[in-house]
Design an enzyme around this catalytic site. Structure first.
Site, short mmCIF file in Angstrom:
data_model
loop_
_atom_site.label_atom_id
_atom_site.label_comp_id
_atom_site.label_asym_id
_atom_site.label_seq_id
_atom_site.Cartn_x
_atom_site.Cartn_y
_atom_site.Cartn_z
N HIS A 171 -9.12 3.40 -2.13
CA HIS A 171 -7.78 2.86 -1.89
C HIS A 171 -7.32 1.93 -3.02
CE1 HIS A 171 -4.27 1.44 0.04
NE2 HIS A 171 -4.80 0.52 0.84
N CYS B 205 0.81 -1.22 0.00
CA CYS B 205 0.00 0.00 0.00
C CYS B 205 0.84 1.27 0.00
CB CYS B 205 -0.95 0.01 1.20
SG CYS B 205 -2.10 -1.36 1.23
#
Length: 417
Positions: free
Chosen positions: A360, A91
């Protein structure tokens, strides 16, 4: 650190976009960042750092950036032979790409470097294997190590650690971290819901957010349960998107037009740190990275006017506020509940809506966070603008090593003109 600036920043709309390809998303982010910088083309770009995590799932495991940029090269929009460095760091991929582009500038190897991240996570025909790719952010060579770590924590808390088949495994790891924090510091589900409601209300003001509807604390608490203590509204969604940042040297910025120079944002610091397995109560990698980034910038947490932090769940915003130093350890829940992290609060966090509302798409996330802070410091954030924002911080984490992120990336930006 040699002076470097962000001269262009852009994110596409985030959301479920099944009809747009990786190459089209790449082109959208590329053209958008050129337009934001006021550049007619990419002729000045001397290096590109391309972030992505998911292309391997569709068979493009290598030379991802070269392939996604190839239509732009063929059309003459992207310069021929520019080196493209492919980045995968879970991430934190986008922020890692940014760090690489910045390194090229401060080393003197380039006057303009591009960081671009792209991701497509939404699958209109999901299968039990759809979530398998997320497991790559944990130790799959020795999965018993991290799963055993979480089982031990769960046994100590009287709440067994179980991976669900209907959600990302990271929702289960974040949930166990939240339960530990609740036990150690008295953090409540309502305080976590206060974070989520604030972020959804901010996202409703962001035209590029995946979720654009306000929520009350009660609505967050009443949403569908995902894993204790999280409801769906507390968790970041699956989606697609891209983002890009152009980093430039001081000499390049000095040659720009007056309006372009005025919109350039200085980079005060950029730090990457690697996490480690640690006792739950021990100092974590985010705190270490934040201390290093603040020291590099010569600042304290009190100097930060606005921040984007990695809230893959609403609880994460609570823990990150503590780790960065916006409040004492254990005080993140009351900080959120007090309204101090709202747009008009003492330390506005995630004015974009954060990951729980903005979305995201993993490879693009860090660059989208940077784009938000650039907009805030320029005073261009519209209805979600934080008043008089001059110094902004981005905290972007990736992967898991016990209670630590595998990667922690901290950047501090400043409006200087």
């Amino acid at each position: 650190m040699s002076k470097a600036y962000i001269v262009g920043a852009f994110m596409t709309a985030f959301g479920k976009r099944p009809d747009i390809s990786f190459k089209a998303l790449t082109a959208e982010a590329y053209e958008g960042v050129l337009a934001d910088a006021g550049l007619p083309d990419g002729a000045e770009i001397a290096s590109t750092w391309f972030g992505n995590c998911g292309l391997q799932a569709v068979g493009q495991g290598s030379v991802r950036g070269q392939i996604c940029l190839s239509p732009l090269v063929a059309s003459g929009r992207f310069p021929v032979s520019v080196p493209v460095i492919n980045v995968e760091n879970a991430c934190a991929t986008g922020s890692t790409a940014f760090h690489g582009a910045l390194t090229d500038i401060i080393s003197g190897r380039a006057h303009v470097s591009l960081a671009l991240g792209v991701e497509k996570l939404f699958n209109p025909n999901p299968s039990p294997q759809s979530l398998a790719g997320f497991m790559a952010g944990a130790d799959m060579l020795d999965p018993e190590r991290w799963q055993g770590y979480y089982r031990e924590v769960g046994e100590a808390l009287g709440h067994p650690f179980v991976l669900g088949s209907d959600r990302s495994p990271f929702m289960d790891t974040y949930a166990m971290q939240a339960l530990w924090h609740m036990g150690a510091h008295g953090t409540t589900e309502r305080q976590i819901a206060a974070v989520a409601a604030k972020s959804h209300n901010n996202g409703a003001l962001n035209p590029k957010a995946q979720y654009r509807f306000p929520m009350t604390i009660e609505e967050v608490l009443a949403d569908r349960a995902v894993t204790t203590p999280f409801t769906r509204a507390m968790c970041s969604p699956i989606g697609d998107g891209a983002a890009a940042v152009l980093v430039a040297s001081e000499s390049f910025v000095g040659a720009l037009s007056g309006s372009q120079r005025m919109r350039s944002i200085a980079i005060r610091s950029s730090v990457l740190r690697t996490g480690t397995y640690r006792p739950p109560e021990a100092l974590g990698v985010v705190a270490k990275a934040a201390a290093a980034a603040l020291a590099e910038a010569g600042l304290t947490p009190d100097d930060i006017d606005v921040a984007e932090v990695h809230d893959a769940t609403a609880f994460s915003e609570i823990s990150k506020a503590e780790a960065i130093g916006f409040c004492p350890e254990g005080a993140g829940g009351p900080l959120a509940e007090s309204g101090a992290t709202g747009l008009n609060g003492r330390i506005p966090l995630n004015p974009s809506g954060g990951l729980v509302s903005k979305g995201h798409p993993v490879g693009a996330t860090g660059l989208a966070m940077l784009s938000e802070i650039v907009e805030q410091l320029r005073g261009e954030a519209g209805a979600r603008q934080v008043a008089s924002a001059r110094i902004g911080l981005v905290e972007n984490g990736g992967g898991v090593l016990g209670f630590d992120e595998a990667v922690s990336a901290l950047s501090i930006l400043e409006r200087v003109r």
